[in-house]
Design a protein around this motif. Structure first.
Motif, PDB file in Angstrom:
ATOM      1  N   UNK A  26     -16.649 -29.562  -5.772  1.00  0.00           N
ATOM      2  CA  UNK A  26     -17.559 -28.414  -5.844  1.00  0.00           C
ATOM      3  C   UNK A  26     -18.170 -28.099  -4.480  1.00  0.00           C
ATOM      4  N   UNK A  27     -18.507 -29.127  -3.717  1.00  0.00           N
ATOM      5  CA  UNK A  27     -19.042 -28.923  -2.377  1.00  0.00           C
ATOM      6  C   UNK A  27     -18.010 -28.244  -1.477  1.00  0.00           C
ATOM      7  N   UNK A  28     -16.752 -28.679  -1.580  1.00  0.00           N
ATOM      8  CA  UNK A  28     -15.679 -28.056  -0.792  1.00  0.00           C
ATOM      9  C   UNK A  28     -15.505 -26.589  -1.190  1.00  0.00           C
ATOM     10  N   UNK A  29     -15.540 -26.300  -2.497  1.00  0.00           N
ATOM     11  CA  UNK A  29     -15.431 -24.914  -2.967  1.00  0.00           C
ATOM     12  C   UNK A  29     -16.566 -24.054  -2.409  1.00  0.00           C
ATOM     13  N   UNK A  30     -17.797 -24.560  -2.518  1.00  0.00           N
ATOM     14  CA  UNK A  30     -18.957 -23.805  -2.044  1.00  0.00           C
ATOM     15  C   UNK A  30     -18.856 -23.521  -0.549  1.00  0.00           C
ATOM     16  N   UNK A  31     -18.419 -24.518   0.225  1.00  0.00           N
ATOM     17  CA  UNK A  31     -18.298 -24.316   1.665  1.00  0.00           C
ATOM     18  C   UNK A  31     -17.220 -23.287   1.992  1.00  0.00           C
ATOM     19  N   UNK A  32     -16.112 -23.311   1.267  1.00  0.00           N
ATOM     20  CA  UNK A  32     -15.050 -22.327   1.496  1.00  0.00           C
ATOM     21  C   UNK A  32     -15.495 -20.918   1.140  1.00  0.00           C
ATOM     22  N   UNK A  34     -18.300 -19.596   1.370  1.00  0.00           N
ATOM     23  CA  UNK A  34     -19.239 -18.990   2.317  1.00  0.00           C
ATOM     24  C   UNK A  34     -18.493 -18.230   3.407  1.00  0.00           C
ATOM     25  N   UNK A  35     -17.195 -18.512   3.560  1.00  0.00           N
ATOM     26  CA  UNK A  35     -16.362 -17.777   4.511  1.00  0.00           C
ATOM     27  C   UNK A  35     -16.090 -16.389   3.933  1.00  0.00           C
ATOM     28  N   UNK A  36     -16.378 -15.365   4.686  1.00  0.00           N
ATOM     29  CA  UNK A  36     -16.281 -13.993   4.183  1.00  0.00           C
ATOM     30  C   UNK A  36     -14.849 -13.552   3.903  1.00  0.00           C
ATOM     31  N   UNK A  37     -13.863 -14.201   4.525  1.00  0.00           N
ATOM     32  CA  UNK A  37     -12.481 -13.781   4.309  1.00  0.00           C
ATOM     33  C   UNK A  37     -11.866 -14.416   3.060  1.00  0.00           C
ATOM     34  N   UNK A  38     -12.479 -15.447   2.512  1.00  0.00           N
ATOM     35  CA  UNK A  38     -11.958 -16.095   1.299  1.00  0.00           C
ATOM     36  C   UNK A  38     -12.383 -15.277   0.094  1.00  0.00           C
ATOM     37  N   UNK A  39     -11.391 -14.748  -0.611  1.00  0.00           N
ATOM     38  CA  UNK A  39     -11.678 -13.911  -1.768  1.00  0.00           C
ATOM     39  C   UNK A  39     -11.757 -14.736  -3.052  1.00  0.00           C
ATOM     40  N   UNK A  40     -10.840 -15.697  -3.192  1.00  0.00           N
ATOM     41  CA  UNK A  40     -10.768 -16.467  -4.438  1.00  0.00           C
ATOM     42  C   UNK A  40     -10.075 -17.799  -4.174  1.00  0.00           C
ATOM     43  N   UNK A  41     -10.501 -18.838  -4.877  1.00  0.00           N
ATOM     44  CA  UNK A  41      -9.841 -20.138  -4.820  1.00  0.00           C
ATOM     45  C   UNK A  41      -8.904 -20.224  -6.019  1.00  0.00           C
ATOM     46  N   UNK A  42      -7.613 -20.431  -5.757  1.00  0.00           N
ATOM     47  CA  UNK A  42      -6.618 -20.461  -6.822  1.00  0.00           C
ATOM     48  C   UNK A  42      -6.399 -21.862  -7.394  1.00  0.00           C
ATOM     49  N   UNK A  43      -6.280 -22.866  -6.518  1.00  0.00           N
ATOM     50  CA  UNK A  43      -5.931 -24.199  -6.990  1.00  0.00           C
ATOM     51  C   UNK A  43      -6.427 -25.244  -6.006  1.00  0.00           C
ATOM     52  N   UNK A  44      -6.805 -26.404  -6.539  1.00  0.00           N
ATOM     53  CA  UNK A  44      -7.221 -27.529  -5.704  1.00  0.00           C
ATOM     54  C   UNK A  44      -6.427 -28.751  -6.147  1.00  0.00           C
ATOM     55  N   UNK A  45      -5.771 -29.397  -5.177  1.00  0.00           N
ATOM     56  CA  UNK A  45      -4.988 -30.592  -5.448  1.00  0.00           C
ATOM     57  C   UNK A  45      -5.524 -31.740  -4.597  1.00  0.00           C
ATOM     58  N   UNK A  46      -5.738 -32.877  -5.210  1.00  0.00           N
ATOM     59  CA  UNK A  46      -6.167 -34.062  -4.466  1.00  0.00           C
ATOM     60  C   UNK A  46      -4.916 -34.731  -3.907  1.00  0.00           C
ATOM     61  N   UNK A  58     -11.841 -37.960   0.160  1.00  0.00           N
ATOM     62  CA  UNK A  58     -10.780 -37.164  -0.458  1.00  0.00           C
ATOM     63  C   UNK A  58     -10.083 -36.315   0.590  1.00  0.00           C
ATOM     64  N   UNK A  59      -8.770 -36.186   0.449  1.00  0.00           N
ATOM     65  CA  UNK A  59      -8.019 -35.186   1.201  1.00  0.00           C
ATOM     66  C   UNK A  59      -7.551 -34.176   0.164  1.00  0.00           C
ATOM     67  N   UNK A  60      -7.956 -32.926   0.363  1.00  0.00           N
ATOM     68  CA  UNK A  60      -7.681 -31.877  -0.611  1.00  0.00           C
ATOM     69  C   UNK A  60      -6.735 -30.837  -0.038  1.00  0.00           C
ATOM     70  N   UNK A  61      -5.880 -30.297  -0.882  1.00  0.00           N
ATOM     71  CA  UNK A  61      -5.086 -29.123  -0.556  1.00  0.00           C
ATOM     72  C   UNK A  61      -5.631 -28.004  -1.422  1.00  0.00           C
ATOM     73  N   UNK A  62      -6.126 -26.956  -0.784  1.00  0.00           N
ATOM     74  CA  UNK A  62      -6.783 -25.874  -1.514  1.00  0.00           C
ATOM     75  C   UNK A  62      -6.030 -24.574  -1.264  1.00  0.00           C
ATOM     76  N   UNK A  63      -5.553 -23.955  -2.341  1.00  0.00           N
ATOM     77  CA  UNK A  63      -4.878 -22.659  -2.258  1.00  0.00           C
ATOM     78  C   UNK A  63      -5.914 -21.564  -2.475  1.00  0.00           C
ATOM     79  N   UNK A  64      -5.939 -20.599  -1.561  1.00  0.00           N
ATOM     80  CA  UNK A  64      -6.924 -19.517  -1.656  1.00  0.00           C
ATOM     81  C   UNK A  64      -6.243 -18.166  -1.500  1.00  0.00           C
TER      82      UNK A  64
END
Length: 78
Positions: A26-32, A34-46, A58-64
Motif C-alpha cells: 500500500x505504501x508503494x502504491x501511494x508513493x507511485x 503521487x506521480x502525476x503521470x501515473x494514471x492507474x496501477x494495473x498489477x503488483x507482483x512480489x 520486498x522487491x516489487x514489479x508494478x505494472x502501471x
C-alpha cells in the motif's frame, strides 16, 4: 547522475508478516500515485521477499498505465 533518496519512518506498531507485506505494498502504491503521470496501477507482483528479524524487504514489479501523451486540439482548415 544517479540520485538516491532514503527516508526513515518510525512506526511503533507491530504487524504480522502478512499485514507488514500488505502495508508495504500500500505504501508503494501511494508513493507511485503521487506521480502525476501515473494514471492507474494495473498489477503488483512480489519478485523477492526477504524476512529479517525485525523487518521485511520486498522487491516489487508494478505494472502501471502512464499518461505520457500530450493533448492538443487540431483544427482542420477547409
Amino acid at each position: 547522475m544517479l540520485i538516491l533518496k532514503y527516508y526513515l519512518i518510525i512506526i511503533d506498531e507491530y504487524y504480522t508478516e502478512e499485514e507488514a507485506i500488505d502495508n508495504a505494498i500500500e505504501l508503494a502504491k501511494d508513493k507511485l500515485l503521487t506521480n502525476k503521470t501515473i494514471k492507474e496501477i494495473k498489477d503488483i507482483t512480489i519478485l523477492e521477499e526477504n524476512n529479517y528479524s525485525s523487518k521485511i524487504s520486498l522487491k516489487l514489479f508494478i505494472s502501471v498505465i502512464e499518461n505520457i501523451g500530450e493533448y492538443r486540439e487540431i483544427q482542420l482548415e477547409e
